[in-house]
Design a protein around this motif. Structure first.
Motif, PDB file in Angstrom:
ATOM      1  N   TYR A  65       0.510   4.477  -2.857  1.00 30.12           N
ATOM      2  CA  TYR A  65       1.178   4.618  -3.453  1.00 30.12           C
ATOM      3  C   TYR A  65       1.344   5.712  -4.651  1.00 30.12           C
ATOM      4  O   TYR A  65       2.390   5.639  -5.569  1.00 30.12           O
ATOM      5  CB  TYR A  65       0.127   2.923  -4.368  1.00 30.12           C
ATOM      6  N   SER A 202       2.673  -1.064  -5.163  1.00 25.92           N
ATOM      7  CA  SER A 202       0.827  -1.636  -5.119  1.00 25.92           C
ATOM      8  C   SER A 202       1.735  -2.156  -3.884  1.00 25.92           C
ATOM      9  O   SER A 202       2.713  -3.008  -3.391  1.00 25.92           O
ATOM     10  CB  SER A 202       0.723  -2.303  -6.713  1.00 25.92           C
ATOM     11  N   ASN A 282      -2.983   1.377  -9.938  1.00 29.33           N
ATOM     12  CA  ASN A 282      -3.972   2.103  -9.021  1.00 29.33           C
ATOM     13  C   ASN A 282      -4.614   3.564  -9.426  1.00 29.33           C
ATOM     14  O   ASN A 282      -5.890   3.237  -8.233  1.00 29.33           O
ATOM     15  CB  ASN A 282      -2.473   2.703  -8.521  1.00 29.33           C
TER      16      ASN A 282
END
Length: 335
Positions: A65, A202, A282
Motif C-alpha cells: 500500500y 488500504s 498506513n
C-alpha cells in the motif's frame, strides 16, 4: 575408594566440545546484542508462529500500500501541476483577448489570433504530459498521447467552420462539433474513454484519478483557444469586425471556463488530501506492527550483556584449564 577417570584423548574431545559450545553461545549473544532481536525464534515463540506470521503478513501488505500510495501521490501532484498550468495559460490569455477586442486595432487582433495558436500548443503539450512512461490524460490508453498537434486541431475545426458566416454561428458550430461524440472525441482525442483503475491504498479504501483530455472542462478551453486561433484565418474570409467579435467571445468563454477548471483542480486537491490521510494512517499502522514484532522478538540488553560476560569468563577459564592440562606429563606427575 573407587575413582572414575577418562583418558587423555576423551578429555581433549570433551574440552573441545565445551569450547565449541561456548563459542557458539558467545556468537549468538553478540549477534543478539548487536541486532536487539533473538536468534532462536522457535524457542521464544514455543513453536507458535501464527501471531508472528500475522504481523509479518500485515507488514508486507502495508508495504504494498505504501508503494501504491507513493505512486498515487506523484500521479495526482503531476496532474495538479498540469491543470494549474492550463488554468494559468487560459486565464492570462483571456485577459489579453478581452483587452485586444476592446482596443479596435485589427493588426493587434491578428497578432492575438496567432498567439492563440501558440497558447493552444502549450495547452496540448501540457495535456500530453508523460509521467513514468504513462500518459496522464489518456484514460487506460496510457501508452498513447491523448492529443495530436495544435495544428491538427486547428485544421479539423477549420473544416467544420468552412462556409459558416458570422462569429456567433461559428461559435455555435464549434461547440456542436466539440460536443458531438463523433466530432472532437473521435477525430482529435486519441486516448481511451475508459478510466484508469482506482488505486487501492488500504483494505477498505481506494482512490480514482479519472481526468482525461476530452473532459468537458478541458475541451472548453481548447475550443475557445482554437476559435481565437482561427480569427485571422484567410480561408474563412473573416473581416476585422468579425475577428474582434470572435476574440471577444473566446476571451469571455475562457473566463467562464475558469470556474470549471477550479472545480476540477479542487477535486484533484481533495484526492491528494485523501491519499495523504490514508498514507499517514498506513504509516502509523506499520509503526505499530514494527513495534509489536520488536516487542515479540526483542532481547533484554542488560540480561544479554550479563550472560555474554559469563560466557566469556567460562571460555577464558576453559582455555586456562586446557593450557594447564596440556602441560601435564608423567615425569611431572612422578615428581
Amino acid at each position: 575408594m573407587n575413582g572414575l577417570s577418562i583418558g587423555d584423548l576423551a578429555n581433549s574431545f570433551l574440552l573441545q566440545r565445551r569450547g565449541t559450545a561456548l563459542k557458539t553461545e558467545m556468537s549468538r549473544l553478540t549477534q543478539e546484542l548487536a541486532t536487539g532481536q533473538v536468534t532462536d525464534i522457535k524457542t521464544v515463540l514455543a513453536g507458535n508462529f501464527s501471531y508472528l506470521s500475522d504481523i509479518e503478513n500485515s507488514m508486507k501488505t502495508l508495504a504494498g500500500y505504501k508503494v501504491a500510495g507513493a505512486e498515487a501521490t506523484q500521479l495526482s501532484s503531476t496532474m495538479q501541476a498540469v491543470l494549474e498550468n492550463v488554468q494559468n495559460i487560459s486565464s492570462d490569455f483571456a485577459a489579453d483577448l478581452l483587452a485586444v477586442s476592446s482596443g479596435g486595432l485589427d493588426s493587434i487582433a491578428q497578432q492575438s489570433a496567432t498567439e492563440a495558436r501558440q497558447q493552444l500548443g502549450s495547452v496540448v503539450s501540457a495535456l500530453n504530459t508523460n509521467f513514468a512512461g504513462r500518459n496522464l490524460f489518456s484514460g487506460t490508453a496510457t501508452n498513447t498521447v491523448p492529443m495530436p498537434t495544435s495544428d491538427t486541431i486547428i485544421d479539423a475545426l477549420r473544416t467544420e467552420l468552412a462556409g459558416v458566416t458570422g462569429s456567433a454561428s461559428k461559435a455555435a458550430a464549434a461547440k456542436a462539433w466539440f460536443d458531438d461524440p463523433a466530432g472532437f472525441d473521435t477525430v482529435i482525442y486519441q486516448g481511451s474513454n475508459d478510466a484508469l483503475a482506482p488505486f487501492r491504498l488500504s483494505d477498505t479504501e481506494d482512490i480514482s484519478l479519472d481526468i482525461r483530455a476530452n473532459s468537458e472542462e478541458l475541451k472548453e478551453v481548447i475550443r475557445h483557444l482554437a476559435l481565437a486561433g482561427l480569427a485571422n484565418d484567410a480561408s474563412l474570409s473573416i473581416d476585422a469586425a468579425e475577428r474582434s467579435d470572435m476574440l471577444l467571445a473566446s476571451g469571455e468563454g475562457l473566463i467562464k471556463a475558469q470556474d470549471n477548471l477550479t472545480a476540477l483542480r479542487a477535486n484533484v486537491g481533495f484526492t491528494e488530501a485523501r491519499i495523504d490521510q490514508i498514507s499517514t494512517r498506513n504509516a502509523s499502522e506499520m509503526t505499530s506492527m514494527e513495534y509489536a514484532k520488536g516487542t515479540l522478538l526483542s532481547v533484554d540488553p542488560f540480561e544479554t550483556v550479563t550472560r555474554l560476560e559469563e560466557v566469556q569468563f567460562q571460555l577464558q577459564s576453559l582455555y586456562t584449564v586446557t593450557s594447564r592440562s596440556s602441560e601435564l606429563t608423567l615425569l611431572n606427575f612422578l615428581r
